[in-house]
Design an enzyme around this catalytic site. Structure first.
Site, PDB file in Angstrom:
ATOM      1  N   THR A   1       0.828  -1.210   0.000  1.00 10.71           N
ATOM      2  CA  THR A   1       0.000   0.000   0.000  1.00 10.71           C
ATOM      3  C   THR A   1       0.865   1.265   0.000  1.00 10.71           C
ATOM      4  O   THR A   1       0.426   2.319   0.456  1.00 10.71           O
ATOM      5  CB  THR A   1      -0.923  -0.001   1.236  1.00 10.71           C
ATOM      6  OG1 THR A   1      -0.103  -0.251   2.392  1.00 10.71           O
ATOM      7  CG2 THR A   1      -1.996  -1.074   1.142  1.00 10.71           C
ATOM      8  N   GLY A   2       2.087   1.134  -0.482  1.00  9.12           N
ATOM      9  CA  GLY A   2       2.973   2.296  -0.574  1.00  9.12           C
ATOM     10  C   GLY A   2       2.774   3.004  -1.904  1.00  9.12           C
ATOM     11  O   GLY A   2       1.980   2.556  -2.748  1.00  9.12           O
ATOM     12  N   PRO A   3       3.503   4.100  -2.133  1.00 13.43           N
ATOM     13  CA  PRO A   3       3.376   4.821  -3.406  1.00 13.43           C
ATOM     14  C   PRO A   3       3.706   3.950  -4.617  1.00 13.43           C
ATOM     15  O   PRO A   3       3.079   4.092  -5.679  1.00 13.43           O
ATOM     16  CB  PRO A   3       4.364   5.980  -3.275  1.00 13.43           C
ATOM     17  CG  PRO A   3       5.108   5.788  -2.005  1.00 13.43           C
ATOM     18  CD  PRO A   3       4.390   4.787  -1.182  1.00 13.43           C
TER      19      PRO A   3
ATOM     20  N   ARG B   1      -1.172  -4.905   4.679  1.00 10.33           N
ATOM     21  CA  ARG B   1      -1.273  -5.376   6.062  1.00 10.33           C
ATOM     22  C   ARG B   1      -2.031  -4.319   6.870  1.00 10.33           C
ATOM     23  O   ARG B   1      -2.238  -3.186   6.402  1.00 10.33           O
ATOM     24  CB  ARG B   1       0.107  -5.625   6.645  1.00 10.33           C
ATOM     25  CG  ARG B   1       0.940  -4.389   6.868  1.00 10.33           C
ATOM     26  CD  ARG B   1       2.185  -4.722   7.658  1.00 10.33           C
ATOM     27  NE  ARG B   1       3.137  -3.623   7.625  1.00 10.33           N
ATOM     28  CZ  ARG B   1       4.330  -3.678   8.206  1.00 10.33           C
ATOM     29  NH1 ARG B   1       4.712  -4.750   8.866  1.00 10.33           N
ATOM     30  NH2 ARG B   1       5.145  -2.643   8.133  1.00 10.33           N
TER      31      ARG B   1
ATOM     32  N   GLU C   1      -0.709   1.485  10.963  1.00  8.47           N
ATOM     33  CA  GLU C   1      -1.088   2.907  11.007  1.00  8.47           C
ATOM     34  C   GLU C   1      -1.029   3.508   9.593  1.00  8.47           C
ATOM     35  O   GLU C   1      -1.898   4.256   9.183  1.00  8.47           O
ATOM     36  CB  GLU C   1      -0.150   3.704  11.920  1.00  8.47           C
ATOM     37  CG  GLU C   1      -0.469   3.648  13.397  1.00  8.47           C
ATOM     38  CD  GLU C   1       0.120   2.397  14.051  1.00  8.47           C
ATOM     39  OE1 GLU C   1       0.743   1.568  13.342  1.00  8.47           O
ATOM     40  OE2 GLU C   1      -0.066   2.235  15.275  1.00  8.47           O
TER      41      GLU C   1
ATOM     42  N   SER D   1      -1.151   1.960   6.614  1.00  8.01           N
ATOM     43  CA  SER D   1      -2.124   1.450   5.649  1.00  8.01           C
ATOM     44  C   SER D   1      -3.535   1.933   6.002  1.00  8.01           C
ATOM     45  O   SER D   1      -4.394   2.060   5.136  1.00  8.01           O
ATOM     46  CB  SER D   1      -2.066  -0.071   5.552  1.00  8.01           C
ATOM     47  OG  SER D   1      -2.718  -0.664   6.631  1.00  8.01           O
TER      48      SER D   1
ATOM     49  N   HIS E   1      24.982   1.288  -2.013  1.00  8.74           N
ATOM     50  CA  HIS E   1      24.434   1.668  -0.711  1.00  8.74           C
ATOM     51  C   HIS E   1      25.263   1.176   0.481  1.00  8.74           C
ATOM     52  O   HIS E   1      25.509   1.968   1.399  1.00  8.74           O
ATOM     53  CB  HIS E   1      22.984   1.210  -0.567  1.00  8.74           C
ATOM     54  CG  HIS E   1      22.020   2.092  -1.302  1.00  8.74           C
ATOM     55  ND1 HIS E   1      20.663   1.908  -1.254  1.00  8.74           N
ATOM     56  CD2 HIS E   1      22.213   3.158  -2.102  1.00  8.74           C
ATOM     57  CE1 HIS E   1      20.073   2.817  -2.004  1.00  8.74           C
ATOM     58  NE2 HIS E   1      20.989   3.588  -2.527  1.00  8.74           N
TER      59      HIS E   1
END
Ligand SMILES: NC(=O)c1ccc[n+]([C@@H]2O[C@H](COP(=O)([O-])OP(=O)(O)OC[C@H]3O[C@@H](n4cnc5c(N)ncnc54)[C@H](OP(=O)(O)O)[C@@H]3O)[C@@H](O)[C@H]2O)c1
Length: 433
Positions: free
Chosen positions: A12-14, A35, A38, A40, A216
């Site tokens: 449910t992220g960008p 899932r 807070e 989502s 990274h």
């Protein structure tokens, strides 16, 4: 073109919003599941209000990615997913693949013919394929090299609208099925929005073409950046930057030496997995950001893998130095070019649940690098630079836990071995031999 059938997007992220909107163009139902958390909650509240997922773009150059779509179904909590889904697209972080699959109802999982990993890491396809195999299933597993660009929440908080601010011109994908009709369909879809999908003969080739794997760990797991991430800076302290030369940032000749040595260790691991590895300099310049030929000659790029180590380190240092500014931007009236490298080092913060958390970089890099280290151990490949980077990172995790003792801390501060995932990955690697 093959039909991907009904597509369930997990996450449910960008990146999930952009992916769902893009996949909706294939004309089949697209569902979305997340899932319970807070973050989502805010996403589902916004989606329940409008019923529509929307993507805006920052630059009109990326207009093709703008759009909207109405999810056929939404599921708050993976155990609540019902129905017959043909394709599952995992847009969650790579360490969450198995937790998500484990929560899906066995019958739902059993109906899925293919699983697409949007932002995997080295070993992710082995992980997912082996998990499925142990459930008696045999879906096609497709790995992308990396997410297609840069997508964020326009208001910084989760909602039903995402903003795509950057797009890669090329990404890679490989399937456990080798050449695959699904890959051809995805390739056409990406081509329609201006992204070339280079098809690889197997997932590990795609998974190894992610520049974050190579850069990274040295950029984030060095004393300078670790101090910036974990030490609570005095209020008003000047920022430090990830991609700047010392003392504005961490980049020194010795950091670059670590980067080149790590590339060599990773290449040995990838080769043992049946991949070919990458020309680090060419990959940095052609797939990420180019520099002017006056800074690095094309002949040096082509010869990079055959050059002596000191020459390789020199060229990588020149690459970072040449990208302190955007060499293709227009200078202002003072002759200054765009300050390309002004990406601040983000410190630990309180997350939506009020606990101390580590920012995505280096939190996700910890999982990725521990998996690489575990795979190296399994294959008997020595990786002293990777070991040293992880040891430095873990020392800071331990120190931060002591420093914030008594405060709620996310699990990102735990020293982990990710043994369950590594067991699956190594079993998957052996199974594929
Ligand atoms: N967005 C970009 O521009 C971009 C660029 C490069 C790479 N990527 C990669 O693409 C992936 C998705 O990006 P994003 O920006 O959409 O990330 P995000 O906003 O952090 O969303 C990640 C999703 O994964 C879920 N998740 C995390 N841990 C989980 C767990 N243990 N179990 C179940 N679900 C879990 C999150 O749920 P909660 O919301 O409940 O935490 C959320 O739905 C990330 O791996 C990211 O590094 C993204």
């Amino acid at each position: 073109m093959t039909d991907l059938g009904d597509v369930l997007v997990a996450g449910t992220g960008p990146a999930a919003v952009q992916t769902a909107v893009l996949l909706a163009r294939l004309g089949r139902p697209v569902g979305i599941a997340g899932r319970i958390s807070e973050r989502s909650e805010a996403f589902f509240t916004a989606l329940n209000g409008s019923g529509v997922l929307r993507v805006e773009v920052q630059s009109e150059r990326h207009d093709a990615l703008r759009g909207e779509g109405r999810p056929a179904q939404r599921f708050q909590g993976y155990p609540s997913v019902t129905g017959a889904w043909d394709t599952l697209v995992l847009t969650v972080t790579a360490d969450a693949y198995v937790p998500v699959l484990r929560q899906l109802d066995h019958q739902v999982l059993g109906r899925i013919s293919r699983i697409v990993l949007l932002s995997p890491t080295l070993g992710s396809s082995s992980l997912v394929q082996e998990y499925a195999r142990q459930q008696g299933l045999d879906p096609e597993v497709i790995s992308f090299s990396s997410y297609l660009g840069d997508t964020r929440w326009p208001e910084r908080t989760p909602g039903a609208t995402a903003l795509t601010a950057g797009v890669k011109h090329r990404i890679y994908a490989g399937s456990t099925a080798g050449s695959s009709a699904t890959l051809d369909t995805l390739s056409d879809l990406f081509e329609s929005v201006g992204i070339t999908l280079e098809l690889c003969p197997r997932p590990v080739e795609a998974e190894s073409r992610n520049i974050s794997l190579y850069v990274h760990p040295p950029l984030f797991m060095n004393p300078f950046t670790l101090e910036g991430v974990f030490a609570t800076a005095a209020p008003g302290a000047p920022p430090k930057y990830v991609y700047k030369l010392f003392p504005e940032g961490p980049i020194t000749p010795s950091l670059i030496a670590t980067m080149v040595a790590m590339w060599r260790e990773l290449t040995a691991i990838i080769t043992r997995l049946g991949g070919t590895g990458v020309n680090l300099l060419a990959f940095m310049l052609e797939d990420s950001y180019p520099v002017r030929p006056e800074s690095i000659a094309p002949a040096d790029i082509a010869a990079f893998e055959r050059l002596p180590t000191t020459h390789q380190e020199y060229l990588v240092y020149v690459r970072y130095a040449s990208l302190l500014i955007d060499p293709f931007s227009e200078p202002d009236h003072d002759g200054r070019y765009f300050d390309f490298s002004a990406i601040p080092i983000r410190p630990i913060h309180r997350n939506a649940a009020g606990a101390w958390d580590v920012p995505r970089m280096p939190k996700e890099d910890y999982y990725r690098t521990k998996v690489i280290q575990g795979v190296a151990r399994h294959l008997g490949v020595a990786c002293p630079r990777i070991d040293a980077l992880l040891a430095a990172y873990e020392e800071h995790l331990v120190r931060a836990r002591t420093q914030h003792a008594g405060d709620p801390m996310s699990e990102a501060f735990e020293v982990r071995d990710f043994a369950d995932d590594l067991e699956l990955i190594c079993a998957g690697i052996e199974g594929a031999r």
